[in-house]
Design a protein around this motif. Structure first.
Motif, PDB file in Angstrom:
ATOM      1  N   PHE A  87      40.892  39.387  45.282  1.00  0.00           N
ATOM      2  CA  PHE A  87      40.782  40.845  44.685  1.00  0.00           C
ATOM      3  C   PHE A  87      41.304  41.808  46.064  1.00  0.00           C
ATOM      4  N   THR A  88      42.240  42.550  45.945  1.00  0.00           N
ATOM      5  CA  THR A  88      42.714  43.609  46.845  1.00  0.00           C
ATOM      6  C   THR A  88      43.316  44.850  46.122  1.00  0.00           C
ATOM      7  N   THR A  89      43.087  45.820  46.747  1.00  0.00           N
ATOM      8  CA  THR A  89      43.569  47.355  46.264  1.00  0.00           C
ATOM      9  C   THR A  89      45.042  47.614  46.738  1.00  0.00           C
ATOM     10  N   THR A 118      42.593  47.638  41.908  1.00  0.00           N
ATOM     11  CA  THR A 118      42.432  46.250  42.418  1.00  0.00           C
ATOM     12  C   THR A 118      43.243  45.190  41.634  1.00  0.00           C
ATOM     13  N   THR A 120      44.288  41.124  41.048  1.00  0.00           N
ATOM     14  CA  THR A 120      43.800  39.892  40.948  1.00  0.00           C
ATOM     15  C   THR A 120      44.766  38.888  41.335  1.00  0.00           C
ATOM     16  N   LEU A 147      39.336  52.089  43.526  1.00  0.00           N
ATOM     17  CA  LEU A 147      39.486  51.058  44.722  1.00  0.00           C
ATOM     18  C   LEU A 147      38.571  49.933  44.807  1.00  0.00           C
ATOM     19  N   ASP A 148      38.645  49.074  45.784  1.00  0.00           N
ATOM     20  CA  ASP A 148      37.436  48.241  46.248  1.00  0.00           C
ATOM     21  C   ASP A 148      36.839  47.194  45.406  1.00  0.00           C
ATOM     22  N   GLY A 149      37.638  46.619  44.250  1.00  0.00           N
ATOM     23  CA  GLY A 149      36.912  45.906  43.457  1.00  0.00           C
ATOM     24  C   GLY A 149      36.392  44.901  44.059  1.00  0.00           C
ATOM     25  N   THR A 150      35.138  44.152  43.391  1.00  0.00           N
ATOM     26  CA  THR A 150      34.724  43.075  43.889  1.00  0.00           C
ATOM     27  C   THR A 150      33.922  42.388  42.669  1.00  0.00           C
ATOM     28  N   TYR A 163      33.673  48.484  41.133  1.00  0.00           N
ATOM     29  CA  TYR A 163      34.523  49.226  41.803  1.00  0.00           C
ATOM     30  C   TYR A 163      34.369  50.619  41.847  1.00  0.00           C
TER      31      TYR A 163
END
Length: 333
Positions: A87-89, A118, A120, A147-150, A163
């Motif tokens: 996962f990255t924004t 984010t 995948t 942003l910053d999905g986890t 997020y």
């Protein structure tokens, strides 16, 4: 390499037990990776002290029909169903979004919005290469600036993406969660509101009030979920403790690492806010266990020209406590 020598923003560690290796993911920095482009790189270590030079595992520009090639923030890698998911924004300023309504005080605090969210990507290896699953859109709803999905997996096995919904769109930033399909490649249903930044009442303790245009945005950033031994759900997150920025100006110097707890253990809460764990322009932390069983937190400090800092921590029920900063590993304060 040692942590003081390693450009390191939004650090995320995978402790890979089969190889007894720590993988430390961060945004690509060509000055150390030797590879140009927005993406993700990874350092590796056996002892959290000595690290290899990083290798690039994802580049946005190499992805087919990708909707954005800027950003590359907050990379995380999660093992799921025999594969690894990144996962990255990303963001794209050429794809504008509607500006939200005036804020709750009636102040015309509005900034232009653009697509941010984010993505995948998937690989069979912790060293990549990672390939984006759907290059046409972010994983959370595309009309939201996020942003910053986890990744969070609830007790029933249901995966979620948690997020931060950007203060740029909401003024009072929120944390939200949305269900993911079993393959993590699409969302199911609507987002679930978890809490807003201003729920942490200590944020406003030193903010001058009374004049609408002095009221600041409230920031949510860097969520990471962790199940505590007593069954509660803990979320690390970051924000700005003292926001005295005027309209449209940059926030700086007061970034903090804090956390919230859902005592019920339910992702929907209710969430109780705790006071900051680390100040001094520190944040975007995450928890992991070492191979010898210690609970550790890594974060970055300062916000600009960031470096990684490691802390040993402990849980007392659902209370998270700092034991000490691991200066033998991170080079000191």
């Amino acid at each position: 390499m040692r942590l003081p020598d390693m450009p390191l923003h939004d650090p995320f560690i995978v402790a890979d037990d089969p190889t007894r290796t720590y993988y430390l993911y961060t945004s690509n920095d060509p000055s150390v990776s030797g590879t140009d482009g927005v993406g993700t790189m990874v350092y590796r270590s056996r002892d959290l002290r000595d690290w290899t030079r990083p290798v690039v595992v994802f580049l946005a520009a190499e992805q087919k029909d990708i909707w954005a090639t800027d950003g590359g923030w907050a990379p995380e890698v999660h093992a799921w169903d025999g594969r690894y998911y990144l996962f990255t924004t990303l963001h794209n300023q050429d794809k504008p979004l509607p500006v939200g309504p005036p804020d709750q005080w009636g102040s015309p605090f509005q900034l232009p919005n653009h697509m941010r969210g984010t993505i995948t990507a998937v690989s069979d290896s912790l060293l990549g290469p990672f390939t984006v699953v759907d290059g046409s859109r972010p994983t959370p709803p595309g009309h939201l600036m996020t942003l910053d999905g986890t990744l969070y997996v609830d007790p029933s096995g249901q995966p979620w993406m948690v997020y931060a919904h950007e203060w740029l769109q909401t003024v009072d930033g929120t944390m939200e969660a949305i269900r993911l399909a079993p393959d993590l490649c699409r969302t199911i249903g609507d987002p679930v509101f978890l809490f807003k930044a201003s729920d942490a009442s200590w944020i406003s303790e030193r903010i001058p009030g009374g004049v609408p245009n002095q009221l600041p945005p409230y920031v949510t950033d860097g969520p990471q979920l962790y199940r505590t031994p007593d069954g509660s759900l803990l979320m690390l997150w970051s924000t700005y403790e003292k926001n005295v920025a005027g309209q449209g100006t940059a926030l700086s110097g007061n970034y903090v690492q804090t956390y919230a707890v859902s005592p019920s253990g339910d992702i929907a809460g209710p969430w109780r806010q705790h006071r900051p764990l680390v100040r001094d322009d520190s944040g975007h932390g995450m928890l992991f266990r070492t191979f010898d069983g210690r609970l550790m937190m890594i974060l970055h400090r300062p916000f600009d020209d960031a470096r990684g800092k490691l802390y040993e921590v402990e849980l007392d029920g659902h209370e998270l406590r700092l034991l000490h900063q691991c200066t033998d590993l991170d080079g000191g304060g």
